[in-house]
Write an enzyme that holds these catalytic residues in place. Structure first.
Site: not given
Length: 202
Positions: A8-9, A12, A76-77, A184, A189
């Site tokens: 990923t880039n 967060h 993956d979410s 959070k 998750h």
């Protein structure tokens, strides 16, 4: 030093991952930081399947570029809404179409749930992490957060469906977009999946 390429880039995600997996001697690099381009088609029907596709593609790209095996991590979410049969699910990021954005996705979700009572608006965020080590071995972790979908967007701290999601963990009616990032992370998750993965890898 153990190099782990994160598929990923997203800043967060990277911050949350590197904080949770702060093993001594581990170095994390995003695709961009590693000088890699990896954008495989995510055509699996499950979060785990898509995460595995991304992890294996990133690992292969890194090995080709560096000339030796490295570890890779991908997630993956998405959001599952019971009243919609689990939709949007793996299509969460493109629920309103390939050109959709957060606003369009949220607007479609509210339309689909129009007239649905609070008691029937149960939903959960799901995150599946797939870690592939240098030797090809895998570790898979899954985290969820239960809640329900509100009737209007509230808050500006989150992204995606956060302004509509009312976590069961909060008893004051706040959405995920109305709390700090630290609050959070404590219940999210992805945070839950990362804590599980740390145990598996520790």
């Amino acid at each position: 030093m153990k190099t782990v390429v994160i598929a990923t880039n997203n800043a967060h995600k990277v911050a949350e991952i590197t904080t949770a997996l702060d093993f001594e001697g581990w170095e994390f690099k995003t695709l961009r930081e590693a000088g890699l381009v990896s954008d495989p088609e995510e055509d699996a029907g499950t979060f785990e399947g898509n995460a595995r596709i991304k992890a294996l593609a990133a690992r292969a790209a890194a090995e080709e570029a560096l000339g030796h095996p490295v570890a890779a991590l991908a997630d993956d979410s998405g959001l599952e809404v019971d009243a919609l049969g689990g939709a949007p699910g793996v299509y969460s990021s493109r629920y309103a179409g390939a050109d959709g954005d957060d606003a369009a996705n949220n607007a479609k979700l509210l339309r689909e749930l129009a007239g649905v009572a609070d008691a029937d608006r149960a939903a959960r965020f799901v995150c599946t992490l797939v870690f592939v080590d240098e030797d090809g071995s895998e570790a898979v972790a899954r985290g969820t957060i239960e809640g329900r979908i509100g009737h209007e967007e509230r808050g500006s701290e989150g992204f995606g469906y956060d302004p509509l999601f009312l976590p069961d963990a909060f008893d004051d009616g706040r959405t995920l977009a109305e709390v700090s990032q630290d609050d959070k992370n404590a219940i999210s998750h992805r945070g839950n999946a990362l804590r599980q993965l740390r145990e598996l890898l520790g």
